[in-house]
Design an enzyme around this catalytic site. Sequence first.
Site, mmCIF file in Angstrom:
data_model
loop_
_atom_site.group_PDB
_atom_site.id
_atom_site.type_symbol
_atom_site.label_atom_id
_atom_site.label_comp_id
_atom_site.label_asym_id
_atom_site.label_seq_id
_atom_site.Cartn_x
_atom_site.Cartn_y
_atom_site.Cartn_z
ATOM 1 N N ASN A 72 48.681 51.443 63.243
ATOM 2 C CA ASN A 72 47.079 51.762 62.836
ATOM 3 C C ASN A 72 47.027 52.945 61.920
ATOM 4 O O ASN A 72 47.325 53.920 62.226
ATOM 5 C CB ASN A 72 46.407 52.051 64.234
ATOM 6 N N GLU A 95 42.973 48.889 61.187
ATOM 7 C CA GLU A 95 42.129 50.077 60.494
ATOM 8 C C GLU A 95 42.246 50.424 59.307
ATOM 9 O O GLU A 95 42.294 51.672 58.791
ATOM 10 C CB GLU A 95 42.085 50.958 61.671
ATOM 11 N N TYR A 129 43.214 44.131 65.935
ATOM 12 C CA TYR A 129 42.635 45.416 66.053
ATOM 13 C C TYR A 129 41.565 45.108 67.197
ATOM 14 O O TYR A 129 40.326 44.871 66.946
ATOM 15 C CB TYR A 129 42.054 46.173 64.676
ATOM 16 N N ASP A 148 46.873 47.069 67.303
ATOM 17 C CA ASP A 148 46.366 48.232 68.066
ATOM 18 C C ASP A 148 45.397 47.513 69.053
ATOM 19 O O ASP A 148 44.470 47.384 68.649
ATOM 20 C CB ASP A 148 45.528 49.179 67.206
ATOM 21 N N ASN A 206 44.178 49.036 71.829
ATOM 22 C CA ASN A 206 43.382 49.945 72.211
ATOM 23 C C ASN A 206 43.476 50.229 74.096
ATOM 24 O O ASN A 206 42.299 50.548 74.478
ATOM 25 C CB ASN A 206 41.974 49.914 71.661
ATOM 26 N N ASP A 225 46.421 59.055 63.791
ATOM 27 C CA ASP A 225 46.628 59.274 65.082
ATOM 28 C C ASP A 225 47.509 58.489 65.887
ATOM 29 O O ASP A 225 48.082 58.751 66.828
ATOM 30 C CB ASP A 225 45.222 59.717 66.047
ATOM 31 N N HIS A 226 47.731 57.608 65.119
ATOM 32 C CA HIS A 226 48.781 56.323 65.656
ATOM 33 C C HIS A 226 50.079 56.531 64.976
ATOM 34 O O HIS A 226 50.025 57.057 63.797
ATOM 35 C CB HIS A 226 48.424 55.074 65.511
#
Length: 268
Positions: free
Chosen positions: A11, A38, A113, A156, A158, A258-259
Amino acid sequence: MPIAMRLVTWNINSLRLRLSHIETLATTLSPDVICLQETKVADPLFPAEALRTLGFEHLHYKGMKSYNGVAILSRHPITPLENLPNWHGKEDCRHIGVVLQTPTGPIDLHDFYVPAGGDIPDPIENPKFEHKLAFVEEVTTWFTTRKPTRSILVGDFNIAPLEHDVWSHKQLLKIVSHTPPEIERLTAWRDAGFVDAMRHFVPDTEKLYTWWSYRNKDWQKSNRGRRLDHVWVTPDLTTNLKAMSVLTEARNWASPSDHVPVVVDFTF
């Protein structure tokens, strides 16, 4: 002699903002395939030529302005999978798939995603959480009816499903990404015909993270991570799994996502 294939999923949290990081991945890891989530770029503005210059001549992507978006970059020929559903009735650029050619035959590669789900873990109070749960349910049904073989599924998701996929199982049970309804649904999706390739190499009893919040300035010291990014394979590909690593150092790159990237090596 078996031929190695290196796959990276990441991501990137804005492809155009972090295009230089793809160059870093290309030069340091030499991946054959990179799956991105993303990307946050509409298709007319996708930096195709810059990526081809890095050696990824075969591209498949689906994006929109400012949000979501997925892309598959490959050094080897790929053929887009057609007629994939618009999950939960939304055209929000969260899934693409390709047929990837390997020396032992074609493989279906899916890049997902999954919706983040907002902050309130209640599908009645929070439409974003309802969307997330419904998305995973629909995907699970779709794969269950197809009984996949020779398939790789990355992205991702999540959701951090296992106790040691989060920094504190007890404290995060009521936090979106680690709640029981999410874990139950992700487990059902995996059980529709897949094996967790990351946990194939790292036991369930060991901590394993791929994401650290931007809110935590000293992320490395506190290490309050979650494993939101996943690689699954159908059981017929488990013997092709060779190695797995998480590129934790990418969280310290300039203007990081942040990933961090997940790297899986196969032999075919």
